[in-house]
Design a protein around this motif. Structure first.
Motif, PDB file in Angstrom:
ATOM      1  N   LEU A 115      56.756  40.717  35.492  1.00 22.18           N
ATOM      2  CA  LEU A 115      55.624  39.801  35.409  1.00 22.18           C
ATOM      3  C   LEU A 115      54.563  40.266  36.402  1.00 22.18           C
ATOM      4  CD1 LEU A 115      55.738  36.076  34.888  1.00 22.18           C
ATOM      5  CD2 LEU A 115      54.373  36.916  36.782  1.00 22.18           C
ATOM      6  N   LEU A 116      53.486  40.830  35.867  1.00 24.63           N
ATOM      7  CA  LEU A 116      52.406  41.340  36.693  1.00 24.63           C
ATOM      8  C   LEU A 116      51.243  40.363  36.642  1.00 24.63           C
ATOM      9  CD1 LEU A 116      54.094  43.824  35.554  1.00 24.63           C
ATOM     10  CD2 LEU A 116      52.084  45.176  36.083  1.00 24.63           C
ATOM     11  N   VAL A 117      50.737  40.000  37.800  1.00 16.77           N
ATOM     12  CA  VAL A 117      49.536  39.176  37.882  1.00 16.77           C
ATOM     13  C   VAL A 117      48.425  40.089  38.370  1.00 16.77           C
ATOM     14  CG1 VAL A 117      48.430  37.204  38.994  1.00 16.77           C
ATOM     15  CG2 VAL A 117      50.817  37.053  38.265  1.00 16.77           C
ATOM     16  N   LEU A 118      47.343  40.136  37.589  1.00 16.17           N
ATOM     17  CA  LEU A 118      46.233  41.049  37.855  1.00 16.17           C
ATOM     18  C   LEU A 118      44.937  40.291  38.018  1.00 16.17           C
ATOM     19  CD1 LEU A 118      47.077  43.434  34.879  1.00 16.17           C
ATOM     20  CD2 LEU A 118      47.703  43.822  37.273  1.00 16.17           C
ATOM     21  N   THR A 119      44.074  40.797  38.888  1.00 11.77           N
ATOM     22  CA  THR A 119      42.710  40.276  38.943  1.00 11.77           C
ATOM     23  C   THR A 119      41.946  40.913  37.788  1.00 11.77           C
ATOM     24  OG1 THR A 119      41.978  42.051  40.398  1.00 11.77           O
ATOM     25  CG2 THR A 119      42.773  40.012  41.458  1.00 11.77           C
ATOM     26  N   ALA A 120      40.763  40.421  37.512  1.00  8.32           N
ATOM     27  CA  ALA A 120      39.980  40.941  36.390  1.00  8.32           C
ATOM     28  C   ALA A 120      39.637  42.419  36.559  1.00  8.32           C
ATOM     29  CB  ALA A 120      38.702  40.124  36.225  1.00  8.32           C
ATOM     30  N   ASP A 121      39.607  42.915  37.803  1.00  6.72           N
ATOM     31  CA  ASP A 121      39.327  44.339  38.013  1.00  6.72           C
ATOM     32  C   ASP A 121      40.593  45.193  37.980  1.00  6.72           C
ATOM     33  OD1 ASP A 121      40.529  43.846  40.470  1.00  6.72           O
ATOM     34  OD2 ASP A 121      38.784  44.425  41.671  1.00  6.72           O
ATOM     35  N   GLY A 122      41.731  44.587  37.672  1.00  5.55           N
ATOM     36  CA  GLY A 122      42.982  45.326  37.520  1.00  5.55           C
ATOM     37  C   GLY A 122      43.799  45.479  38.792  1.00  5.55           C
ATOM     38  N   THR A 123      43.464  44.731  39.825  1.00  8.94           N
ATOM     39  CA  THR A 123      44.254  44.776  41.055  1.00  8.94           C
ATOM     40  C   THR A 123      45.531  43.962  40.867  1.00  8.94           C
ATOM     41  OG1 THR A 123      42.251  44.987  42.400  1.00  8.94           O
ATOM     42  CG2 THR A 123      44.258  44.256  43.530  1.00  8.94           C
ATOM     43  N   LEU A 124      46.659  44.580  41.196  1.00  7.13           N
ATOM     44  CA  LEU A 124      47.952  43.903  41.090  1.00  7.13           C
ATOM     45  C   LEU A 124      48.107  42.946  42.272  1.00  7.13           C
ATOM     46  CD1 LEU A 124      50.696  43.616  39.622  1.00  7.13           C
ATOM     47  CD2 LEU A 124      51.517  45.522  41.032  1.00  7.13           C
ATOM     48  N   VAL A 125      48.231  41.663  41.973  1.00  6.42           N
ATOM     49  CA  VAL A 125      48.341  40.617  42.994  1.00  6.42           C
ATOM     50  C   VAL A 125      49.745  40.551  43.577  1.00  6.42           C
ATOM     51  CG1 VAL A 125      48.173  38.111  43.368  1.00  6.42           C
ATOM     52  CG2 VAL A 125      46.489  39.272  41.921  1.00  6.42           C
ATOM     53  N   ASN A 126      50.761  40.835  42.783  1.00  2.00           N
ATOM     54  CA  ASN A 126      52.154  40.634  43.198  1.00  2.00           C
ATOM     55  C   ASN A 126      53.014  41.902  43.135  1.00  2.00           C
ATOM     56  OD1 ASN A 126      52.019  40.617  40.347  1.00  2.00           O
ATOM     57  ND2 ASN A 126      53.922  39.450  40.222  1.00  2.00           N
ATOM     58  N   PRO A 127      52.629  42.960  43.856  1.00  2.00           N
ATOM     59  CA  PRO A 127      53.425  44.193  43.781  1.00  2.00           C
ATOM     60  C   PRO A 127      54.867  44.016  44.270  1.00  2.00           C
ATOM     61  CG  PRO A 127      51.848  44.332  45.581  1.00  2.00           C
ATOM     62  CD  PRO A 127      51.518  43.083  44.796  1.00  2.00           C
TER      63      PRO A 127
END
Length: 164
Positions: free
Chosen positions: A123-135
């Protein structure tokens, strides 16, 4: 006189054989969404997130996996579905069986900084610019079927507002 106990025993034995197994304690989805253009789906979710101000909830799993189906089922539960609708653009990506070498769409995970997917689901959570919030937690969802609705809700709520 002996016939009655034998008949009773036989009836009980047959009833035990006919019993239905207990239902899972999670709302299992019937089918895990699979797309012919997974990267296109992810790009569309990122574009929608840029317009809506939401984050992308990228679920990477497979139909064969009960934890993937459980997570998909929890995401459809009313309480979690409302949170997801409010905070996320949701996209599912089929990744096959990466743990056996039969992985699909693994380049998508790598494009967000995850070199390996040890199992399913992720489960990957991404910001709109594609930054992974939960590595640190993206690949820790292999026990989704064992998690409660409250646990999943709390984690998704936390990730919706987590700083990057």
């Amino acid at each position: 006189m002996i016939r009655l106990p034998v008949a009773l025993f036989a009836a009980l034995a047959l009833a035990a054989c006919a019993s239905v197994p207990a239902a899972p304690t999670y709302p299992e989805a019937r089918s895990y969404a699979v797309s012919d253009n997974a990267m296109g789906d992810v790009h569309a979710a990122l574009a929608s997130a840029a317009m809506s101000g939401k984050r992308v909830l990228l679920v990477m799993g497979a139909n064969w996996c009960h934890d993937s189906r459980a997570l998909a089922g929890w995401l459809e539960s009313p309480r979690i579905a409302e949170l997801v609708e409010r905070e996320y653009e949701l996209v599912f990506v089929n990744i096959g069986m990466p743990q056996t070498g039969d992985g699909h769409n693994l380049a998508i995970a790598r494009s967000f900084g995850l070199e390996e997917l040890p199992g399913t689901p992720n489960l990957l959570v991404l910001t709109a610019d594609g930054t992974l919030v939960n590595p640190d937690t993206a690949t820790t969802w292999r026990n989704a079927a064992s998690r409660s609705e409250a646990e999943i809700f709390a984690e998704l709520e936390r990730l919706a507002g987590a700083p990057v």
